[in-house]
Write an enzyme that holds these catalytic residues in place. Structure first.
Site, PDB file in Angstrom:
ATOM      1  CG  ASN A  41      -0.409  -0.109   2.537  1.00  0.00           C
ATOM      2  OD1 ASN A  41       0.519  -0.879   2.772  1.00  0.00           O
ATOM      3  ND2 ASN A  41      -0.958   0.649   3.473  1.00  0.00           N
ATOM      4  CD  GLU A  43      -1.632   5.051   4.750  1.00  0.00           C
ATOM      5  OE1 GLU A  43      -2.246   4.130   5.292  1.00  0.00           O
ATOM      6  OE2 GLU A  43      -1.117   5.996   5.401  1.00  0.00           O
ATOM      7  CB  CYS A  52      -5.288  -1.317  -1.602  1.00  0.00           C
ATOM      8  SG  CYS A  52      -6.552  -0.314  -0.805  1.00  0.00           S
ATOM      9  CD  GLU A  54      -5.406  -5.966  -0.764  1.00  0.00           C
ATOM     10  OE1 GLU A  54      -6.065  -6.397   0.204  1.00  0.00           O
ATOM     11  OE2 GLU A  54      -4.941  -4.805  -0.807  1.00  0.00           O
ATOM     12  CB  CYS A  85     -10.895  -2.476   0.910  1.00  0.00           C
ATOM     13  SG  CYS A  85     -10.184  -1.889  -0.650  1.00  0.00           S
ATOM     14  CB  CYS A  88      -8.744  -4.668  -3.015  1.00  0.00           C
ATOM     15  SG  CYS A  88      -7.556  -3.333  -2.752  1.00  0.00           S
TER      16      CYS A  88
END
Length: 129
Positions: A41, A43, A52, A54, A85, A88
Site C-alpha cells: 500500500n 498512502e 492498496c 492488492e 477492501c 480491491c
C-alpha cells in the site's frame, strides 16, 4: 508457489508507505503461468489517491502482461487476518472472479477464501470465456 508468495508478501510489506494509518499491507499475486507479482500500500495525504497493496500487485502483473491471476496473498500485522477492501475485491474480480485469496498475519494466522465468497455478485463488464 503459495509459500513463495507468502514470503514475498511479507517482504514487500516492509516497503509500504503508510504514514497516515500506519497500517502496512503487502500483497502477492500468482498468475496461471506461475509468475509472481507483488505490491504494497502507498498512502497519500489525499486519501482517495491511496493505492492498496492488492491493487498494486494487480497493476504490477498487468504491467508485465499477466492478467490471469489464480491466487492473491494479503499480509497484515493484525491479530486476525484482514480481507481485501471492497475496491480491491472488485479489481481482483476482473483478473479472475474464481481466484483463491489467502489472508495472513505476520504472525502466521491464516484464512483462505474464494474471491466469489468475498464478492458474490461482482460487476464484470465483459464475459470470461
Amino acid at each position: 508457489m503459495v509459500e513463495r508468495a507468502i514470503t514475498a508478501a511479507v517482504d514487500v510489506r516492509s516497503h509500504a508507505w503508510a504514514p497516515y494509518s500506519t497500517f502496512k499491507v503487502g500483497a502477492a499475486v500468482i498468475t496461471a503461468s506461475g509468475a509472481l507479482h507483488v505490491g504494497c500500500n502507498v498512502e497519500n495525504a489525499s486519501y482517495g489517491l491511496t493505492q492498496c497493496a492488492e491493487r498494486a500487485a494487480i497493476t504490477a502483473a498487468t504491467a508485465a502482461g499477466q492478467r490471469d491471476v489464480t491466487c492473491c496473498v494479503v499480509v497484515t500485522d493484525t491479530e486476525e487476518p484482514t480481507t481485501p477492501c471492497g475496491a480491491c475485491r472488485q479489481v481482483l474480480a476482473e483478473a479472475n472472479p474464481d481466484m483463491l485469496v489467502i489472508c495472513r498475519t505476520v504472525a502466521g494466522a491464516e484464512r483462505r477464501y474464494s474471491l466469489r465468497d468475498l464478492l458474490p455478485d461482482a460487476f464484470l463488464s465483459f464475459s470470461r470465456s
